[in-house]
Scaffold this motif. Structure first.
Motif, PDB file in Angstrom:
ATOM      1  N   ILE A 124       0.853  -1.197   0.000  1.00 58.30           N
ATOM      2  CA  ILE A 124       0.000   0.000   0.000  1.00 58.30           C
ATOM      3  C   ILE A 124       0.880   1.235   0.000  1.00 58.30           C
ATOM      4  O   ILE A 124       0.554   2.246  -0.603  1.00 58.30           O
ATOM      5  CB  ILE A 124      -0.887   0.047   1.269  1.00 58.30           C
ATOM      6  CG1 ILE A 124      -1.687  -1.238   1.414  1.00 58.30           C
ATOM      7  CG2 ILE A 124      -1.833   1.235   1.205  1.00 58.30           C
ATOM      8  CD1 ILE A 124      -2.372  -1.314   2.765  1.00 58.30           C
ATOM      9  N   SER A 125       1.980   1.159   0.722  1.00 56.82           N
ATOM     10  CA  SER A 125       2.907   2.284   0.787  1.00 56.82           C
ATOM     11  C   SER A 125       4.320   1.742   0.930  1.00 56.82           C
ATOM     12  O   SER A 125       4.545   0.767   1.633  1.00 56.82           O
ATOM     13  CB  SER A 125       2.536   3.175   1.978  1.00 56.82           C
ATOM     14  OG  SER A 125       3.639   3.985   2.338  1.00 56.82           O
ATOM     15  N   LYS A 126       5.246   2.350   0.188  1.00 55.67           N
ATOM     16  CA  LYS A 126       6.644   1.904   0.278  1.00 55.67           C
ATOM     17  C   LYS A 126       7.401   2.672   1.348  1.00 55.67           C
ATOM     18  O   LYS A 126       8.329   2.176   1.953  1.00 55.67           O
ATOM     19  CB  LYS A 126       7.332   2.078  -1.078  1.00 55.67           C
ATOM     20  CG  LYS A 126       6.734   1.162  -2.140  1.00 55.67           C
ATOM     21  CD  LYS A 126       7.484   1.158  -3.444  1.00 55.67           C
ATOM     22  CE  LYS A 126       6.775   0.253  -4.434  1.00 55.67           C
ATOM     23  NZ  LYS A 126       7.436   0.155  -5.736  1.00 55.67           N
ATOM     24  N   LYS A 127       7.010   3.923   1.542  1.00 54.88           N
ATOM     25  CA  LYS A 127       7.698   4.748   2.530  1.00 54.88           C
ATOM     26  C   LYS A 127       6.706   5.685   3.206  1.00 54.88           C
ATOM     27  O   LYS A 127       6.261   6.630   2.574  1.00 54.88           O
ATOM     28  CB  LYS A 127       8.787   5.567   1.817  1.00 54.88           C
ATOM     29  CG  LYS A 127       9.892   6.009   2.745  1.00 54.88           C
ATOM     30  CD  LYS A 127      10.947   6.771   1.986  1.00 54.88           C
ATOM     31  CE  LYS A 127      11.854   7.479   2.971  1.00 54.88           C
ATOM     32  NZ  LYS A 127      12.864   8.285   2.292  1.00 54.88           N
ATOM     33  N   LYS A 130       4.059  -0.201   4.213  1.00 56.81           N
ATOM     34  CA  LYS A 130       2.777  -0.697   4.696  1.00 56.81           C
ATOM     35  C   LYS A 130       2.246  -1.733   3.706  1.00 56.81           C
ATOM     36  O   LYS A 130       2.145  -1.460   2.513  1.00 56.81           O
ATOM     37  CB  LYS A 130       1.794   0.473   4.836  1.00 56.81           C
ATOM     38  CG  LYS A 130       0.583   0.138   5.669  1.00 56.81           C
ATOM     39  CD  LYS A 130      -0.232   1.381   5.997  1.00 56.81           C
ATOM     40  CE  LYS A 130      -1.469   1.024   6.789  1.00 56.81           C
ATOM     41  NZ  LYS A 130      -2.317   2.207   7.025  1.00 56.81           N
ATOM     42  N   GLU A 141       2.717  -2.733   9.242  1.00 57.54           N
ATOM     43  CA  GLU A 141       3.691  -1.668   9.049  1.00 57.54           C
ATOM     44  C   GLU A 141       5.099  -2.204   9.275  1.00 57.54           C
ATOM     45  O   GLU A 141       5.276  -3.313   9.765  1.00 57.54           O
ATOM     46  CB  GLU A 141       3.352  -0.492   9.960  1.00 57.54           C
ATOM     47  CG  GLU A 141       2.133   0.224   9.389  1.00 57.54           C
ATOM     48  CD  GLU A 141       1.527   1.270  10.297  1.00 57.54           C
ATOM     49  OE1 GLU A 141       2.238   1.780  11.183  1.00 57.54           O
ATOM     50  OE2 GLU A 141       0.331   1.555  10.116  1.00 57.54           O
TER      51      GLU A 141
END
Ligand code: CTP
Ligand code: ZN
Length: 150
Positions: A124-127, A130, A141
């Motif tokens: 969902i998120s690299k930085k 997540k 996370e």
């Protein structure tokens, strides 16, 4: 001339620009054979990062799964392939869009712990890092991800 704290290698892989403190974790997930020749540098000065760790493995090439694992632990890392004392190939690790295998789901009730299915996560998120489990939708996370590396 640049200072060389750890010897150059003739043939193998240099994992450079590992965030300081993550080097041993990277070494751990590589699961190298006991007779491997490995050079480790911890907390060496680096222009880009302030401090960094470096791991050099003689005679070893990394597969895709290993590189993806390294990306989760050390997103700033560079993987250099060395041949005849020279850098033959250099690439930055990259966190993939989807992660299959590599880590287990943090949800103890997730089906991946009971059925023969490979854990699978969407990034969902690299930085900051997540991930979301494809099966139970539990999100994880970075700190949790690092505790669930397979
Ligand atoms: N290296 C090594 N043995 C060699 C050649 C290079 O161990 N025979 C190591 C270097 O010490 C360095 C990494 O491989 O840690 C990459 O080498 P090089 O590209 O020459 O260094 P930099 O230019 O500093 O790399 P970057 O631009 O990625 O910071
Ligand atoms: Zn799950």
């Amino acid at each position: 001339m640049k200072e060389l704290k750890v010897s150059a290698i003739n043939k193998g892989t240099v994992i450079d620009h590992i965030p300081a403190g993550r080097g041993l974790k990277v070494l751990e997930i590589l699961n190298l054979p006991e007779d491997s020749t490995i050079l480790v540098a911890i907390n060496v000065r680096s222009g880009k990062l302030g401090r960094k760790d470096i791991i050099k493995v003689e005679g070893k090439l990394l597969d895709e799964e290993e590189v993806n694992k390294i990306a989760l632990i050390a997103p700033t890392a560079t993987v250099n392939i060395i041949e005849n004392w020279e850098v033959k190939e250099k690439r930055k690790v990259e966190i993939p869009e989807e992660i299959v295998g590599i880590i287990e789901c943090a949800n103890p009730n997730c089906i991946t712990h009971y059925e023969e299915v490979k854990p699978r996560f969407k990034v969902i998120s690299k930085k900051p890092l997540k991930l979301r489990c494809h099966y139970c939708e539990r999100t994880m996370e970075e700190d949790i991800v690092l505790k669930h590396l397979l």
